[in-house]
Scaffold this active site. Structure first.
Site, PDB file in Angstrom:
ATOM      1  N   TYR A   1     -39.341  25.571 -14.297  1.00 20.99           N
ATOM      2  CA  TYR A   1     -39.892  24.736 -13.228  1.00 20.99           C
ATOM      3  C   TYR A   1     -41.389  24.625 -13.537  1.00 20.99           C
ATOM      4  CZ  TYR A   1     -35.623  25.473 -10.466  1.00 20.99           C
ATOM      5  OH  TYR A   1     -34.330  25.499 -10.021  1.00 20.99           O
TER       6      TYR A   1
ATOM      7  N   PRO B   1     -34.159  19.132  -4.393  1.00 24.20           N
ATOM      8  CA  PRO B   1     -33.469  19.947  -5.410  1.00 24.20           C
ATOM      9  C   PRO B   1     -34.262  21.134  -5.953  1.00 24.20           C
ATOM     10  CG  PRO B   1     -33.647  17.627  -6.116  1.00 24.20           C
ATOM     11  CD  PRO B   1     -34.336  17.729  -4.813  1.00 24.20           C
TER      12      PRO B   1
ATOM     13  N   LYS C   1     -30.762  24.739  -4.055  1.00 17.53           N
ATOM     14  CA  LYS C   1     -30.094  25.324  -2.886  1.00 17.53           C
ATOM     15  C   LYS C   1     -29.003  24.452  -2.253  1.00 17.53           C
ATOM     16  CE  LYS C   1     -31.709  29.226  -3.024  1.00 17.53           C
ATOM     17  NZ  LYS C   1     -30.830  29.698  -4.075  1.00 17.53           N
TER      18      LYS C   1
ATOM     19  N   TYR D   1     -34.023  32.814  -4.884  1.00 15.80           N
ATOM     20  CA  TYR D   1     -33.422  31.975  -5.918  1.00 15.80           C
ATOM     21  C   TYR D   1     -31.959  32.388  -6.171  1.00 15.80           C
ATOM     22  CZ  TYR D   1     -33.233  28.838  -9.884  1.00 15.80           C
ATOM     23  OH  TYR D   1     -32.889  27.801 -10.727  1.00 15.80           O
TER      24      TYR D   1
HETATM   25  P1  RFL Z   1     -21.083  15.443  -1.305  1.00 16.79           P
HETATM   26  O1  RFL Z   1     -21.120  15.964  -2.717  1.00 16.79           O
HETATM   27  O2  RFL Z   1     -22.024  14.367  -0.952  1.00 16.79           O
HETATM   28  O3  RFL Z   1     -19.599  15.003  -1.004  1.00 16.79           O
HETATM   29  C1  RFL Z   1     -19.251  14.296   0.174  1.00 16.79           C
HETATM   30  C2  RFL Z   1     -18.003  13.498  -0.078  1.00 16.79           C
HETATM   31  O4  RFL Z   1     -17.625  12.825   1.119  1.00 16.79           O
HETATM   32  C3  RFL Z   1     -17.253  11.492   0.816  1.00 16.79           C
HETATM   33  N1  RFL Z   1     -17.446  10.639   2.002  1.00 16.79           N
HETATM   34  C4  RFL Z   1     -16.437  10.198   2.785  1.00 16.79           C
HETATM   35  N2  RFL Z   1     -15.107  10.391   2.731  1.00 16.79           N
HETATM   36  C5  RFL Z   1     -14.346   9.799   3.671  1.00 16.79           C
HETATM   37  N3  RFL Z   1     -14.856   9.015   4.640  1.00 16.79           N
HETATM   38  C6  RFL Z   1     -16.183   8.790   4.746  1.00 16.79           C
HETATM   39  N4  RFL Z   1     -16.677   8.032   5.714  1.00 16.79           N
HETATM   40  C7  RFL Z   1     -17.033   9.393   3.779  1.00 16.79           C
HETATM   41  N5  RFL Z   1     -18.354   9.407   3.581  1.00 16.79           N
HETATM   42  C8  RFL Z   1     -18.592  10.152   2.503  1.00 16.79           C
HETATM   43  C9  RFL Z   1     -18.160  11.114  -0.340  1.00 16.79           C
HETATM   44  O5  RFL Z   1     -17.615  10.027  -1.092  1.00 16.79           O
HETATM   45  C10 RFL Z   1     -18.209  12.422  -1.128  1.00 16.79           C
HETATM   46  O6  RFL Z   1     -17.212  12.490  -2.113  1.00 16.79           O
HETATM   47  O7  RFL Z   1     -21.342  16.628  -0.258  1.00 16.79           O
HETATM   48  P2  RFL Z   1     -20.904  18.174  -0.335  1.00 16.79           P
HETATM   49  O8  RFL Z   1     -19.466  18.318  -0.741  1.00 16.79           O
HETATM   50  O9  RFL Z   1     -21.374  18.784   0.924  1.00 16.79           O
HETATM   51  O10 RFL Z   1     -21.746  18.761  -1.562  1.00 16.79           O
HETATM   52  C11 RFL Z   1     -23.139  18.892  -1.499  1.00 16.79           C
HETATM   53  C12 RFL Z   1     -23.747  18.799  -2.913  1.00 16.79           C
HETATM   54  O11 RFL Z   1     -23.255  17.631  -3.532  1.00 16.79           O
HETATM   55  C13 RFL Z   1     -25.285  18.791  -2.873  1.00 16.79           C
HETATM   56  O12 RFL Z   1     -25.776  19.703  -1.918  1.00 16.79           O
HETATM   57  C14 RFL Z   1     -25.910  19.172  -4.235  1.00 16.79           C
HETATM   58  O13 RFL Z   1     -25.563  18.252  -5.218  1.00 16.79           O
HETATM   59  C15 RFL Z   1     -27.438  19.283  -4.146  1.00 16.79           C
HETATM   60  N6  RFL Z   1     -28.062  19.551  -5.448  1.00 16.79           N
HETATM   61  C16 RFL Z   1     -28.105  20.833  -5.964  1.00 16.79           C
HETATM   62  N7  RFL Z   1     -27.565  21.854  -5.272  1.00 16.79           N
HETATM   63  C17 RFL Z   1     -27.557  23.107  -5.787  1.00 16.79           C
HETATM   64  O14 RFL Z   1     -27.098  24.037  -5.129  1.00 16.79           O
HETATM   65  N8  RFL Z   1     -28.057  23.387  -7.053  1.00 16.79           N
HETATM   66  C18 RFL Z   1     -28.612  22.412  -7.818  1.00 16.79           C
HETATM   67  O15 RFL Z   1     -28.987  22.702  -8.964  1.00 16.79           O
HETATM   68  C19 RFL Z   1     -28.682  21.083  -7.273  1.00 16.79           C
HETATM   69  N9  RFL Z   1     -29.194  20.077  -7.975  1.00 16.79           N
HETATM   70  C20 RFL Z   1     -28.606  18.515  -6.187  1.00 16.79           C
HETATM   71  C21 RFL Z   1     -29.183  18.809  -7.468  1.00 16.79           C
HETATM   72  C22 RFL Z   1     -28.601  17.205  -5.720  1.00 16.79           C
HETATM   73  C23 RFL Z   1     -29.170  16.215  -6.473  1.00 16.79           C
HETATM   74  N10 RFL Z   1     -29.138  14.902  -5.933  1.00 16.79           N
HETATM   75  C24 RFL Z   1     -28.566  13.814  -6.586  1.00 16.79           C
HETATM   76  C25 RFL Z   1     -29.483  14.718  -4.544  1.00 16.79           C
HETATM   77  C26 RFL Z   1     -29.747  17.822  -8.241  1.00 16.79           C
HETATM   78  C27 RFL Z   1     -29.773  16.517  -7.741  1.00 16.79           C
HETATM   79  C28 RFL Z   1     -30.427  15.487  -8.598  1.00 16.79           C
HETATM   80  C1  PHB Z   2     -29.801  20.872 -12.532  1.00 17.14           C
HETATM   81  O1  PHB Z   2     -29.367  19.734 -12.284  1.00 17.14           O
HETATM   82  O2  PHB Z   2     -29.484  21.482 -13.559  1.00 17.14           O
HETATM   83  C2  PHB Z   2     -30.740  21.498 -11.575  1.00 17.14           C
HETATM   84  C3  PHB Z   2     -31.204  20.781 -10.494  1.00 17.14           C
HETATM   85  C4  PHB Z   2     -32.084  21.386  -9.607  1.00 17.14           C
HETATM   86  C5  PHB Z   2     -32.487  22.687  -9.819  1.00 17.14           C
HETATM   87  C6  PHB Z   2     -32.014  23.410 -10.901  1.00 17.14           C
HETATM   88  C7  PHB Z   2     -31.127  22.819 -11.776  1.00 17.14           C
HETATM   89  O3  PHB Z   2     -33.374  23.277  -8.977  1.00 17.14           O
END
Ligand code: RFL
Ligand code: PHB
Length: 397
Positions: A203, A295, A299, A388
C-alpha cells in the site's frame, strides 16, 4: 402466478448469498437464491483479493474450500510505503495470524459449483425481485423469470443483493438511518498476467497519490492507482497506467515491475456507507446491501463474511432450538464489527490518499506525523496488523 416455498429466501448470488446458502444447507436449512443477472455476469466482477482467516474458516465449513486451500496464497505480512521508504508489517509476528490471497471471482465460482453439485436451487436472471410482508410471519418474494410470475413463500429473507439491490429499500425510510462519506477520488484497477512486482502487497502513499500492488497468484498481478473522480477508462491506456503506477512504487521495488497487456481495467468510486438497522422484521441485510467501505484495508468482502457468520448462528438457533428471540441480536452484533471495519478503512484511506485541496497544509503535516508515528512504533504496527487480519467474530448471547 406459480408458488414456491423455502425456509430462507436469499436475494443475490454474490459471495454473501452463496456462502450463506451453502452454510444453511449444511445444517439442513432449505434455501433458494434469486439472482438478477447470469452466473457469468457475476463472475465478471473482479473485486476482492484478500481473505481473512475467519472468512476462510466459513468457506471450509460450507464445504467449498478445496481450491482455496490448494491455490490460495497465505501471506504473513503486508507492506506500507511512504514515498521511497518501505515499512513491513509482519502480521504473523504481531498477531499470530495471516491472510489468504485468493480472488473473489475464484471463491464465487467455487461456491457456485458446490451449490450446483448439491442440487440447490439458484434462479439466475430473476427479474423484478420484490420482498413483501417482511414484518409478518409469512413473508414472501415475488419475481418474474422467462415471462412467468412467481411467489416464493419463506420464513426469512436474507438481502444479499449488494449496494444497488432492493432489500435495503424494503426497510421504510423512517426506520432506517444511512451514514455516508464519499471520497474525492476513484481507484483505477488493472489486472495482468505478469509476475507480481513484490512478494507482499504494498500500500503506497506518494506525493503523486495512492497506489496498491496486489496479486492473484505468482503469474497474475492486480494493481491499483488513485485517480481523479472525473477520469474515465478511456483516459487511461495500459501504457499510461504502467507509467504512473511505476512512479508510485517505492524506488527499491520500481525496477521489478513487469508490464503486460491488461486483462481487465476498471475505475471504481470510493465511499463509506452504513445502513442502520440491518434487520427489519424477518428481513436481514447482509454484506454490501447494508454497508460499503473503500477498498483500502480489504474489508468489504470480509465484513460480508462476518455478517453471514452472525446470521448463520441465528438461523441455527431458530431452526434447531426454536428460539426466535435471537433475531434482534443480528443488527447490533453485525454493526459493531462493521463500524470497526468502516473506521479502519476510512483511517487507512485518509492516511494514504491525496485529498487535494480538501486538506490544508496543517492537515498534511498531521497526516505525515501520524503515518510516521504508526509505522515506526511497534505498537502502531500492531494496531494496523490486528485490524488487517480481522477482529474476532462475536458470538450470540
Ligand atoms: P455483491 O458482490 O455486490 O453481490 C450482490 C448480488 O446481488 C445481485 N442483485 C440482485 N439479485 C436479485 N434481485 C435484485 N434486485 C438484485 N440486485 C442485486 C447482484 O447482481 C449481485 O450478484 O455483494 P456481496 O455478496 O455482499 O459481496 C460483497 C463484495 O462483493 C464486496 O464487499 C467486495 O468486493 C469489496 N472489495 C474487497 N473486499 C475485501 O474484503 N477485500 C478486498 O481485497 C476487496 N477489494 C472490493 C475490492 C471491491 C472493489 N470494488 C469493485 C468496489 C476491490 C474493489 C475494486
Ligand atoms: C485486490 O484486489 O487484490 C485488493 C483490493 C483491495 C485491497 C487489497 C487487495 O485492500
Amino acid at each position: 402466478m406459480e408458488t414456491k416455498k423455502t425456509q430462507v429466501a436469499i436475494i443475490g448470488a454474490g459471495p454473501s448469498g452463496l456462502l450463506l446458502g451453502l452454510l444453511l444447507d449444511k445444517q439442513g436449512i432449505d434455501n433458494i437464491i434469486l439472482e438478477r443477472v447470469t452466473g457469468d455476469y457475476v463472475l465478471g466482477r473482479i473485486r476482492a483479493g484478500v481473505l481473512e482467516q475467519g472468512f476462510a474458516k466459513l468457506v471450509r465449513e460450507a464445504g467449498a474450500a478445496d481450491n482455496m486451500d490448494m491455490l490460495g496464497e497465505v501471506h504473513e505480512g503486508v507492506e506500507i510505503s511512504f514515498n521511497d521508504e518501505i515499512i513491513p508489517i509482519n502480521l504473523k509476528e504481531l498477531t499470530g495470524e495471516s491472510v489468504i490471497v485468493y480472488g473473489q471471482v475464484d471463491i464465487t465460482k467455487d461456491m457456485m459449483q458446490v451449490r450446483a453439485k448439491r442440487g440447490l436451487e439458484t434462479v439466475y436472471e430473476a427479474n423484478d425481485v420484490q420482498p413483501h410482508d417482511v414484518k409478518s410471519d409469512t413473508p414472501y418474494i415475488t419475481y418474474e423469470k422467462d415471462g412467468v410470475s412467481y411467489k416464493l413463500e419463506c420464513d426469512y429473507i436474507a438481502g444479499c443483493d449488494g449496494f444497488h439491490g432492493v432489500s435495503r429499500q424494503t426497510i421504510p425510510e423512517d426506520v432506517r438511518t444511512e451514514y455516508e462519506k464519499v471520497y474525492p477520488f476513484g481507484w483505477l484497477g488493472l489486472m495482468s498476467d505478469t509476475k507480481p512486482i513484490n512478494p507482499e502487497l504494498i500500500y503506497a502513499r506518494t506525493d503523486r497519490g495512492f497506489a496498491l500492488a496486489s496479486m492473484r497468484s505468482q503469474t497474475r498481478s492486480r494493481y491499483y492507482i488513485q485517480v481523479p473522480l472525473e477520469d474515465t477508462i478511456e483516459d487511461w491506456s495500459d501504457d499510461a497506467f504502467w507509467e504512473e503506477f511505476r512512479k508510485r512504487m517505492p524506488a527499491g521495488v520500481r525496477d521489478n515491475l513487469i508490464t503486460g497487456p491488461s486483462i481487465e481495467k476498471s475505475i471504481v468510486p470510493t465511499r463509506s456507507f452504513i445502513c442502520e438497522p440491518l434487520q427489519y422484521g424477518n428481513l436481514f441485510l447482509v454484506g454490501d446491501a447494508g454497508h460499503i467501505v473503500p477498498p483500502t484495508g480489504a474489508k468489504g468482502l470480509n465484513l460480508a463474511a462476518s455478517d453471514v457468520a452472525t446470521l448463520y448462528k441465528i438461523m441455527i438457533r431458530i431452526y434447531k432450538e426454536g428460539d426466535k428471540s435471537c433475531i434482534e441480536q443480528y443488527s447490533p452484533i453485525a454493526l459493531r464489527r462493521i463500524w470497526n471495519g468502516v473506521r479502519f478503512s476510512w483511517w487507512l484511506t485518509d492516511l494514504l490518499h491525496d485529498f487535494g485541496d480538501q486538506k490544508d497544509e496543517f492537515d498534511k503535516k498531521m497526516e505525515t506525523s501520524e503515518i510516521e508515528y504508526f509505522l515506526k512504533s511497534e505498537a502502531g504496527k500492531k494496531v494496523i496488523a490486528e485490524q488487517y487480519v480481522g477482529l474476532p467474530y462475536e458470538d450470540l448471547k
